[in-house]
Design an enzyme around this catalytic site. Sequence first.
Site, mmCIF file in Angstrom:
data_model
loop_
_atom_site.group_PDB
_atom_site.id
_atom_site.type_symbol
_atom_site.label_atom_id
_atom_site.label_comp_id
_atom_site.label_asym_id
_atom_site.label_seq_id
_atom_site.Cartn_x
_atom_site.Cartn_y
_atom_site.Cartn_z
ATOM 1 C CE1 TYR A 1 -6.108 20.018 68.064
ATOM 2 C CE2 TYR A 1 -5.996 18.972 70.244
ATOM 3 C CZ TYR A 1 -6.113 18.993 69.057
ATOM 4 O OH TYR A 1 -8.316 19.608 68.698
ATOM 5 C CG HIS B 1 -7.185 29.384 69.571
ATOM 6 N ND1 HIS B 1 -6.312 30.157 69.468
ATOM 7 C CD2 HIS B 1 -7.145 28.496 68.154
ATOM 8 C CE1 HIS B 1 -6.067 30.328 67.813
ATOM 9 N NE2 HIS B 1 -6.517 28.954 67.260
ATOM 10 N NE ARG C 1 -0.616 25.538 64.015
ATOM 11 C CZ ARG C 1 -1.222 24.382 64.300
ATOM 12 N NH1 ARG C 1 -3.192 25.384 63.386
ATOM 13 N NH2 ARG C 1 -1.371 23.266 64.624
ATOM 14 C CG ASN D 1 -5.987 21.594 62.254
ATOM 15 O OD1 ASN D 1 -5.778 20.913 62.031
ATOM 16 N ND2 ASN D 1 -6.892 22.697 62.437
ATOM 17 C CD GLU E 1 -8.373 24.115 58.503
ATOM 18 O OE1 GLU E 1 -9.090 24.798 58.481
ATOM 19 O OE2 GLU E 1 -6.956 24.473 58.902
ATOM 20 C CE1 TYR F 1 -12.976 21.703 68.668
ATOM 21 C CE2 TYR F 1 -11.347 21.163 66.989
ATOM 22 C CZ TYR F 1 -11.943 22.217 67.472
ATOM 23 O OH TYR F 1 -12.025 23.089 66.877
ATOM 24 C CE LYS F 2 -7.859 16.697 64.513
ATOM 25 N NZ LYS F 2 -7.275 18.035 63.972
#
Lengths: 206, 347
Positions: B37, B193, B223, B225, B265, B316-317
């Site tokens: 991250y 978040h 940015r 993701n 994204e 998490y993903k």
Amino acid sequence: MTKTLFEPSIRSRPVYGELSPRAGSAHLFIADGEGAEAITDMFAKAGADAPALLAKSHIIYMPGPYGTDLSAALQALGAAQFHRAPSFNAAELRIRKVLTDAHMGLQVYLAGTETVIGLAQREVMMAGLPFEAVQTEHRGSLSRRVQCVHCKGVTENVTTDPFVCSHCGLNLFVRDHYSRRLAAFQGVNIDAEDPGLVPAAVERFK
Amino acid sequence: MGLEFNTETFRNDFTFKNSPRAIRRFPFPFDRDDYMYSVNMEPHVPGRPGSVFEHMFDVDEHYVAEMRDRAQVLADDPLRCQSLPHMELAGWDLLELIMESKARDYPQWFELHKNGNRWHWINRPMEIEQKFTFLDPTTLPCGPMEYITRQAQGDFTLQDQRDDNLWIEAGMVTTQADWSLDFDIGMSFHEWHAPVPKAHQMGVFDRALKFLLKLQHGAPVRRFNWTMTVDPLLDTSPENYPKWGPTKTTLTPENIGNRQHLRVELQTLHRLPRSNAIAFPIRCYLIKFEELVTIPKWARRLHRVIRDIDPELSTYKGFIRNRELMVQYLSQFDDGAPTSPGWWPDE
């Protein structure tokens, strides 16, 4: 600091403090179950200031999820207005009326279970009161109000994780992710990827 | 311009695919062989001609099919588009930004004519023509945010700014990586978040919020993701998780190239002029593994990123279950050669 010990959690999970008397034009208390003790403790702390505070106080109280009913102790405080409601739902319209009629300087005190604190806070928020005018103190049950993210139904008084959604019947695990707008934690299907593989329910929120 | 719009689906028979041109311009998000991250924001300025950065809002071959898919998601679940009452002005700001950008950047498809507050909008690919009065909601068939985001690829959220915080208080969210607008609407920056692991402790959200509170009108930022999705399903919502979750168990070495997609994204952030809100378009791009590996640099790099990623992130993903399968498949395309810096394909 809060009297209830909470596990470390994520940033959306509400945190609670301890009620303390504040200067204000009027004082609204909403509490359930053991939350009554947070209010009596607060007035004990107020000492000599208590009578003046009580003369401008409105207390709305309902029994806790397991039936704890400390109405007598609260009524004995001698607030200008005391109302015992059988449930939050039954008190809702009264709470809305009080908030609608409120003037600048109203102080709000919420105490008891997360469910009642959350529901009352939502009413306060919708009435547009400033966030700083609200104090909260957790007492009593840790049972949760959980919204199923799939069917949107809310299940009250969830004590185990996972649990079965009372609306759609899916097995849900309880996240710490919390919406103040919904006054609910989020429940997510636990066996979506492996239907039928549901871990044993653990009593996490007594 | 010669670009035609695909007839394709993002559900049921999943006929979505990328043309060779779309593959070459895919926004591959890894500029090095590993991933962790970071705030990773840069000015959203026009980039290389032909790339997804060329224009403010990229319109590609999937446009019409994506808008059809969005209409279906909204028919099935109207809660995917919500706007709290005080956010209407921000919705008009967003409508203006999108209409002006598209009419300027793609004049062959979009036109915007203004006579004072009387506006005339033409969207040729979707066969829409609308005369309306700017800032008068009674002259549109629905609210301004919903109106324009039914005609713009990617999800959109609108953040109000007050009390030194950002509040997510409106959005059109139908192509999301497993988060619920209906649940999160009304939350502050750190609240919505909250479920992201590690990043809070790393200070990522504190820094990002500080940065965004100072975002200036006319100086948007962007940015990336990314995550992984089985089948080209745009609507990977928590609401429908019981429907798409089980597909993760059906990957095999034979079908992974066709069914496993890298989901990227391209997120941009724009300060809006009247409301002072921040618009947050989240544009989703999908690419099949078998399409991605036609770019040798990306195949090598994706193999290394997935092989070495922190397990907490892959959990998490949501792809920890298939991580080994992915690494196995991708390893065939990694000869160990060094990769060039940056994300562009080698010439």
